[in-house]
Design an enzyme around this catalytic site. Sequence first.
Site, mmCIF file in Angstrom:
data_model
loop_
_atom_site.group_PDB
_atom_site.id
_atom_site.type_symbol
_atom_site.label_atom_id
_atom_site.label_comp_id
_atom_site.label_asym_id
_atom_site.label_seq_id
_atom_site.Cartn_x
_atom_site.Cartn_y
_atom_site.Cartn_z
ATOM 1 N N ASP A 120 4.431 -15.548 16.298
ATOM 2 C CA ASP A 120 5.100 -14.253 16.418
ATOM 3 C C ASP A 120 6.439 -14.353 15.705
ATOM 4 O O ASP A 120 7.477 -14.582 16.316
ATOM 5 C CB ASP A 120 5.282 -13.874 17.890
ATOM 6 C CG ASP A 120 5.714 -12.423 18.037
ATOM 7 O OD1 ASP A 120 5.893 -11.753 16.997
ATOM 8 O OD2 ASP A 120 5.885 -11.953 19.170
ATOM 9 N N CYS A 123 10.033 -12.956 16.727
ATOM 10 C CA CYS A 123 10.026 -12.472 18.100
ATOM 11 C C CYS A 123 11.490 -12.575 18.506
ATOM 12 O O CYS A 123 12.148 -13.571 18.197
ATOM 13 C CB CYS A 123 9.175 -13.410 18.947
ATOM 14 S SG CYS A 123 9.092 -12.854 20.630
ATOM 15 N N TYR A 229 8.492 -7.043 26.548
ATOM 16 C CA TYR A 229 8.809 -6.016 27.539
ATOM 17 C C TYR A 229 10.000 -5.182 27.095
ATOM 18 O O TYR A 229 10.748 -5.563 26.201
ATOM 19 C CB TYR A 229 9.148 -6.660 28.896
ATOM 20 C CG TYR A 229 10.284 -7.656 28.825
ATOM 21 C CD1 TYR A 229 11.615 -7.232 28.750
ATOM 22 C CD2 TYR A 229 10.044 -9.027 28.806
ATOM 23 C CE1 TYR A 229 12.650 -8.140 28.659
ATOM 24 C CE2 TYR A 229 11.080 -9.948 28.704
ATOM 25 C CZ TYR A 229 12.380 -9.494 28.640
ATOM 26 O OH TYR A 229 13.418 -10.386 28.529
ATOM 27 N N GLU A 231 13.131 -3.567 29.370
ATOM 28 C CA GLU A 231 13.621 -3.600 30.749
ATOM 29 C C GLU A 231 14.896 -2.806 30.885
ATOM 30 O O GLU A 231 15.779 -2.896 30.032
ATOM 31 C CB GLU A 231 13.924 -5.056 31.162
ATOM 32 C CG GLU A 231 12.891 -5.635 32.080
ATOM 33 C CD GLU A 231 13.184 -7.089 32.489
ATOM 34 O OE1 GLU A 231 12.225 -7.752 32.853
ATOM 35 O OE2 GLU A 231 14.341 -7.553 32.432
ATOM 36 N N GLY A 403 16.240 -13.707 27.598
ATOM 37 C CA GLY A 403 15.424 -12.885 28.488
ATOM 38 C C GLY A 403 14.838 -13.738 29.591
ATOM 39 O O GLY A 403 14.386 -14.852 29.348
ATOM 40 N N SER A 410 18.274 -11.908 33.430
ATOM 41 C CA SER A 410 18.461 -12.244 32.018
ATOM 42 C C SER A 410 19.944 -12.536 31.824
ATOM 43 O O SER A 410 20.759 -12.186 32.680
ATOM 44 C CB SER A 410 18.057 -11.070 31.134
ATOM 45 O OG SER A 410 16.680 -10.813 31.281
ATOM 46 N N HIS A 429 16.181 -19.832 24.575
ATOM 47 C CA HIS A 429 15.783 -18.445 24.285
ATOM 48 C C HIS A 429 15.252 -17.712 25.501
ATOM 49 O O HIS A 429 15.065 -16.508 25.459
ATOM 50 C CB HIS A 429 14.743 -18.413 23.165
ATOM 51 C CG HIS A 429 13.332 -18.629 23.637
ATOM 52 N ND1 HIS A 429 12.912 -19.785 24.258
ATOM 53 C CD2 HIS A 429 12.236 -17.830 23.581
ATOM 54 C CE1 HIS A 429 11.621 -19.688 24.546
ATOM 55 N NE2 HIS A 429 11.188 -18.518 24.148
ATOM 56 N N GLY A 432 10.943 -20.272 29.454
ATOM 57 C CA GLY A 432 10.028 -21.345 29.060
ATOM 58 C C GLY A 432 8.931 -21.519 30.093
ATOM 59 O O GLY A 432 9.192 -21.579 31.283
ATOM 60 N N LYS A 505 5.854 -3.027 30.408
ATOM 61 C CA LYS A 505 5.222 -4.238 29.897
ATOM 62 C C LYS A 505 3.870 -3.954 29.268
ATOM 63 O O LYS A 505 3.172 -3.046 29.694
ATOM 64 C CB LYS A 505 5.029 -5.170 31.091
ATOM 65 C CG LYS A 505 5.104 -6.583 30.695
ATOM 66 C CD LYS A 505 5.521 -7.456 31.831
ATOM 67 C CE LYS A 505 5.399 -8.883 31.404
ATOM 68 N NZ LYS A 505 6.230 -9.282 30.317
#
Length: 506
Positions: A120, A123, A229, A231, A403, A410, A429, A432, A505
């Site tokens: 991705d 991302c 998502y 949010e 995030g 977050s 990031h 995980g 989501k």
Amino acid sequence: MVVRPYNDELRYLEKVSDHCWRIKKGFQPNMNVEGCFYVNSRLERLMLEELKNSCRPGAVGGFLPGVKQIANVAALPGIVGRSIGLPDIHSGYGFAIGNMAAFDMNDPLSVVSPGGVGFDINCGVRLLRTNLYEKDVQPVKEQLAQSLFDHIPVGVGSKGIIPMNARDLEEALEMGMDWSLREGYVWAEDKEHCEEYGRMLNADPAKVSMRAKKRGLPQLGTLGAGNHYAEIQVVDEIYDKWSASKMGIEEKGQVVVMIHSGSRGFGHQVATDALVQMEKAMKRDKIETNDRQLACARINSVEGQDYLKAMAAAANFAWVNRSSMTFLTRQAFAKMFNTTPDDLDMHVIYDVSHNIAKVENHMVDGKERKLLVHRKGSTRAFPPHHPLIPVDYQLTGQPVLVGGTMGTCSYVLTGTEQGMQETFGSTCHGAGRALSRAKSRRNLDYKDVLDKLDQLGIAIRVASPKLVMEEAPESYKDVTDVVDTCHAAGISKKCIKMRPIAVIKG
């Protein structure tokens, strides 16, 4: 691959500080540099257990343990410094997710590896602020969640509603957010607050396959599934008041919107296409790696350059994608509160990528060198006064958006000088994964996950509820552990903590 007893493996690992372990050469064959990983005691246990499980006789599984993956990356040609694992690390394709590595651009043997960027491509996360407070949003959060869900196409096969033909796509791939600006989907100042100003200049749509373009065309301006998502969040804690105020966050209770999404099927196809080409290049140039998934090509080879140009196009696609969703979010809010996005002060605080490879200058052994920095599941975190961060953040350091997972907090962090020296200006990031997707599906029930969010007072709209347990907080490491480890290690600094009140989501 040699399977050594766990105690023999441990001889190659050394704890150098409360938050950092060193991986010595010899842990995996042909390591050019050492590896390291950042953890606290809880995360350390997860890392070592994963390694221990892989040492059992007959242990066959999907990916190698994260520690092994860090070491295999350390054996790639042209790597400098160390192969670095961040606290949110978990095993992935080729590189672990949460692994960053830098390669010397002036070394003719240096490589670029699509596994070091991920499928991705770009991302990333974007954060919008508002001048609303929790008390304004709380009474209408269900309607607002529904309105966002109606405005933003979500889910695996979702199609975009931003009108787009093949020519538009070509232009968007080349121009990134400049296309969004021209088409009226973003404000001029949004670009200022984006990594790379929302456009990678080396993008070349001609290097992208027709198949990738076909996959990408209907998906622009869509959220996608998995851990993506949008949010609505509330500022819960401010650790660094001065830096937060520079971002337009003045007090607790302020409402912000976080959008987490990438390049959808487009980026996935670009990565898949590149891996095929790189396998051929490896045979031709006789490049050896410890793991087949670490397919790579010399940076200066045709394949290496083609991939970097196609990757940049995919990165631009993702910025246009997040920009389109910014537009749709602003519309939804304006409609709900019967005003304009401008009056709601819906500015972009920042937009960061956490799956990307970029050319940057860094100090290595006291000399400045031009490096190709691979960040996969890792965020750029440049310090104050760095020329590549916007004027507004010159004194605070670059904002880093981390995030959490559904229903957890977050964070906004800022970059530090120490991070620049130790991790090539990179930090964590997100949370995980702690459980694989398949395990999450086996162990958790999606109804329980949704009920739990409901009890927390979080409005949720999900396109594919069956996928919810893959993203349940139980499937992940604790994001607070991850952020605190980075803070304690000095590679980034905590600034703001947010908690969700509504989640949309895929």
